[in-house]
Design a protein around this motif. Sequence first.
Motif, PDB file in Angstrom:
ATOM      1  N   LEU A 280       0.854  -1.189   0.000  1.00 58.61           N
ATOM      2  CA  LEU A 280       0.000   0.000   0.000  1.00 58.61           C
ATOM      3  C   LEU A 280       0.887   1.237   0.000  1.00 58.61           C
ATOM      4  CD1 LEU A 280      -2.774  -0.987   2.582  1.00 58.61           C
ATOM      5  CD2 LEU A 280      -2.823  -1.186   0.088  1.00 58.61           C
ATOM      6  N   VAL A 291     -12.591   0.384  -2.799  1.00 56.42           N
ATOM      7  CA  VAL A 291     -12.796  -0.992  -2.329  1.00 56.42           C
ATOM      8  C   VAL A 291     -14.263  -1.351  -2.556  1.00 56.42           C
ATOM      9  CG1 VAL A 291     -12.763  -2.522  -0.322  1.00 56.42           C
ATOM     10  CG2 VAL A 291     -10.967  -0.793  -0.611  1.00 56.42           C
ATOM     11  N   SER A 294     -14.563  -6.524   1.014  1.00 51.91           N
ATOM     12  CA  SER A 294     -13.393  -7.002   1.754  1.00 51.91           C
ATOM     13  C   SER A 294     -13.821  -8.122   2.687  1.00 51.91           C
ATOM     14  CB  SER A 294     -12.732  -5.864   2.542  1.00 51.91           C
ATOM     15  OG  SER A 294     -13.551  -5.467   3.619  1.00 51.91           O
ATOM     16  N   ALA A 303      -8.986  -7.467   0.022  1.00 50.98           N
ATOM     17  CA  ALA A 303      -9.796  -6.352  -0.469  1.00 50.98           C
ATOM     18  C   ALA A 303      -9.918  -6.439  -1.981  1.00 50.98           C
ATOM     19  CB  ALA A 303      -9.162  -5.018  -0.076  1.00 50.98           C
ATOM     20  N   ILE A 305     -10.628  -4.383  -5.286  1.00 48.73           N
ATOM     21  CA  ILE A 305     -10.529  -2.983  -5.696  1.00 48.73           C
ATOM     22  C   ILE A 305     -10.928  -2.857  -7.162  1.00 48.73           C
ATOM     23  CG2 ILE A 305      -8.969  -1.000  -5.942  1.00 48.73           C
ATOM     24  CD1 ILE A 305      -7.286  -2.155  -3.743  1.00 48.73           C
ATOM     25  N   VAL A 320      -4.227  -7.084   2.306  1.00 49.44           N
ATOM     26  CA  VAL A 320      -3.839  -5.887   3.057  1.00 49.44           C
ATOM     27  C   VAL A 320      -3.801  -6.223   4.547  1.00 49.44           C
ATOM     28  CG1 VAL A 320      -4.837  -4.359   1.312  1.00 49.44           C
ATOM     29  CG2 VAL A 320      -6.233  -5.063   3.267  1.00 49.44           C
ATOM     30  N   ALA A 326      -9.931  -0.490   4.839  1.00 51.86           N
ATOM     31  CA  ALA A 326     -10.362  -1.197   3.636  1.00 51.86           C
ATOM     32  C   ALA A 326     -11.849  -1.497   3.665  1.00 51.86           C
ATOM     33  CB  ALA A 326      -9.564  -2.493   3.475  1.00 51.86           C
ATOM     34  N   LEU A 332      -8.020   2.910  -1.941  1.00 55.57           N
ATOM     35  CA  LEU A 332      -6.695   2.356  -1.657  1.00 55.57           C
ATOM     36  C   LEU A 332      -5.794   2.543  -2.868  1.00 55.57           C
ATOM     37  CD1 LEU A 332      -7.292  -1.069   0.183  1.00 55.57           C
ATOM     38  CD2 LEU A 332      -6.607   1.126   1.179  1.00 55.57           C
TER      39      LEU A 332
END
Length: 343
Positions: A280, A291, A294, A303, A305, A320, A326, A332
């Motif tokens: 990250l 996100v 999750s 997560a 994305i 993560v 998240a 993110l």
Amino acid sequence: MEIRVEKIRKEFDLYPALHDVSLKIESGELIALLGPSGSGKTTLLRLIAGLEQPTQGRIFFGNEDASYRSVQERNVGFVFQHYALFRHMSVLDNVAFGLKVRPKGQRPPKAEIRRRALELLDMVQLTGLEKRFPNQLSGGQRQRVALARAMAIEPKVLLLDEPFGALDAKVRKELRRWLREFHDRTGHTTVFVTHDQEEALELADRVVVMSQGKIEQVGSSDDVYDRPNSPFVFSFIGESANLPVRVEGGVVHFHGAPTGLTAQRDGEARLFFRPQDVALIEEGPGMTGPVTSSRRLAGTRIAEIELGSSQEPCHVEIEVPLEAAASNGSILSFRPTRWKLFY
């Protein structure tokens, strides 16, 4: 016993199941043939066994051409997924069967057959169950009887076709560990077919990854997981994500924006990476998106994305830390730390 498969092609009603496959298996190796349904792995195993004959190409056992020899002439032990035990025979008689049906001149005395069968039952940890019948055993016990029966004829090569496929997950794990120990103790050249990548990576000295009748990659578990040589191997072995990218001036771009990654060759490509191989980032070039979902996975969080544009969205999953922000809708940014480009 060393096995060499040289430019084997196999057709069924003019449909090619294997395309010019070549493979060398060292004596004493434990090899996994891994691939999805229809990849040709079982056909290759049956050709090695002598249950099928090649359309073209040759198979060597040591220095001898065994391409058109029968199963008996090749002296292989074969273990099937569904045991194939004789239900009307006791465990002892099942194990002894291959010795009892030998031609008279090659058949050991009855006492020797019994001694060898009992010795094998001890080796597969079934001592005391010799008088039982298959329907009185658990699935894991039946598969061990099948293995003992295959070993009774003192085969040059041991072949297993999805040996644990009919068993539940817990028993499968126990038998995997047991088979590895058994192989190390006996030292037989062993080839097994599986579609379970965890099974192949845990058990085998080398993994043969197959797809559409061809061998994609041969290597150790570390080779095929950490150094996959094709998009198929990268996506088939383990979890992975891939994104369409363009390399310009040595910089990898996704949807026109730099990712912070560099490459030596320009052009259109696919960027592959694994969910755990990301970092990250707070600032700088990378990949950014909201996100969409999750979930907790042991000590980390997975997560999903959404990247790219609303017209061409790409969804990727990354791993993560639990403390990362998240929740659904949060933004993110990340950058792969280990990755590979396929042009």
